[in-house]
Design an enzyme around this catalytic site. Structure first.
Site, PDB file in Angstrom:
ATOM      1  NE  ARG A 153      -3.020   2.547   8.273  1.00  0.00           N
ATOM      2  CZ  ARG A 153      -3.763   2.828   9.173  1.00  0.00           C
ATOM      3  NH1 ARG A 153      -4.084   3.999   9.482  1.00  0.00           N
ATOM      4  NH2 ARG A 153      -4.572   1.796   9.903  1.00  0.00           N
TER       5      ARG A 153
ATOM      6  CG  ASN B  84      -6.730  -2.485   9.029  1.00  0.00           C
ATOM      7  OD1 ASN B  84      -7.886  -2.035   9.430  1.00  0.00           O
ATOM      8  ND2 ASN B  84      -5.815  -2.256   8.220  1.00  0.00           N
TER       9      ASN B  84
ATOM     10  N   GLY C 126       5.421  -5.072   5.480  1.00  0.00           N
ATOM     11  CA  GLY C 126       5.629  -5.612   6.857  1.00  0.00           C
ATOM     12  C   GLY C 126       5.751  -4.264   7.947  1.00  0.00           C
TER      13      GLY C 126
ATOM     14  CG  ASP D 282      -2.392  -8.663   6.349  1.00  0.00           C
ATOM     15  OD1 ASP D 282      -3.455  -9.537   6.442  1.00  0.00           O
ATOM     16  OD2 ASP D 282      -2.317  -7.440   6.591  1.00  0.00           O
TER      17      ASP D 282
ATOM     18  CB  SER E  49      -2.258  -4.595   9.704  1.00  0.00           C
ATOM     19  OG  SER E  49      -3.181  -3.913   9.769  1.00  0.00           O
TER      20      SER E  49
ATOM     21  CG  ASP F  87       3.020 -10.958   9.005  1.00  0.00           C
ATOM     22  OD1 ASP F  87       2.673 -10.193   9.960  1.00  0.00           O
ATOM     23  OD2 ASP F  87       3.407 -10.996   8.052  1.00  0.00           O
TER      24      ASP F  87
ATOM     25  CG  ASP G 108       4.624 -12.172   4.182  1.00  0.00           C
ATOM     26  OD1 ASP G 108       4.075 -11.837   2.989  1.00  0.00           O
ATOM     27  OD2 ASP G 108       4.614 -11.981   5.292  1.00  0.00           O
TER      28      ASP G 108
END
Length: 280
Positions: free
Chosen positions: A71, A148, A68, A27, A146, A25, A204
């Protein structure tokens, strides 16, 4: 539900033996941008919920309803928790629109502004683990909810470390179910040319650990950035650490000729999914 396959052995080093790829993952695992996302969500929902006379937005809401997830799923989940219903709208909705997609786009604009202003640096311990994993001959991929992910990887100086990135834009384009479903991790394993049973999921978030535990992966590694070690373990993490470099001593010795798939020449790796726009 967690996978019903045979669980890995109890010895932590034995759990990593035979792992040939690590699916990270982004972020909260490789970069501290989860904090940027948390702040962006708070900027969105603190005034929005107050305007609707709903219970105030809290940090616990982020972990319970948003962390997680893609969006727009995060928007839907949070609004449902408050009994607020708005039109679905379309992905082209402007940030000012009072729709699921408009609210999601409003949050994304806030995230990108913060990222551009503040930048981001990768967790040193995570980079050390990434170095050790690749030195041991294992393949790596990023699996992010994401859109991003490419900009975050570039800002953190990690873009050239990952041949395969399966992100929210890829999932939307190809109709792949997002976390907590295991499908995006499974796609990454496929692109690396490996069965999921020899791949480790590194997460996480509650939804990400659930995704790993649901799939037939060799091991699920939970990184505790605030969810809690017990929660991650209960959701199916086989190993839980505070920082990834804790696992370096458990890795096999570096491979002098690192190619974890003897049937796959490095130049024959599948083309990465490069339409990469995490946690949203």
């Amino acid at each position: 539900m967690p996978s019903t396959s045979t669980p890995p052995p109890a010895d932590p080093a034995a759990r990593l033996r035979g792992i040939r790829a690590y699916l990270f993952d982004l972020d909260g695992v490789l970069t501290p941008t989860a904090t940027v996302h948390m702040h962006a969500w708070a900027r969105l929902f603190t005034p929005y919920l107050a305007l609707h006379g709903a219970a105030p937005y809290t940090e616990a809401d982020y972990f319970s309803f948003i962390d997680g997830k893609p969006r727009y799923d995060g928007v839907r989940s949070l609004l449902e928790s408050r009994g607020i219903r708005v039109p679905e709208g379309a992905v082209t909705d402007p940030p000012e629109a009072d729709t699921v997609h408009g609210l999601g786009n409003r949050k994304n604009a806030a995230f990108n502004e913060t990222l551009a202003e503040e930048g981001v640096e990768a967790y040193p311990a995570s980079v050390a683990f990434l170095d050790a994993v690749q030195a041991s001959g294992c393949l790596v991929a990023v699996v992010s909810s994401s859109k991003n992910a490419p900009s975050v990887l570039a800002a953190a100086g990690l873009a050239d470390r990952f041949e395969v990135v399966v992100d929210g834009a890829v999932a939307a384009r190809d109709g792949i179910a997002g976390k907590p479903a295991p499908d995006t991790f499974e796609r990454a394993a496929h692109l690396l040319g490996l069965p999921t049973a020899v791949c480790a999921v590194v997460e996480d978030a509650e939804s990400g650990v659930t995704a790993g535990a649901t799939g037939d992966f060799g091991v699920v590694i939970g990184v505790d950035r605030g969810v809690g070690r017990d929660v991650l373990a209960q959701l199916g993490a086989d190993l839980v650490v505070d920082e990834l470099d804790e696992l370096i001593p458990l890795l096999p010795n570096p491979d002098p000729n690192p190619n974890p798939n003897p049937n796959l020449h490095p130049h024959q790796l599948p083309e990465p999914l490069t339409t990469r726009e995490d946690r949203e």
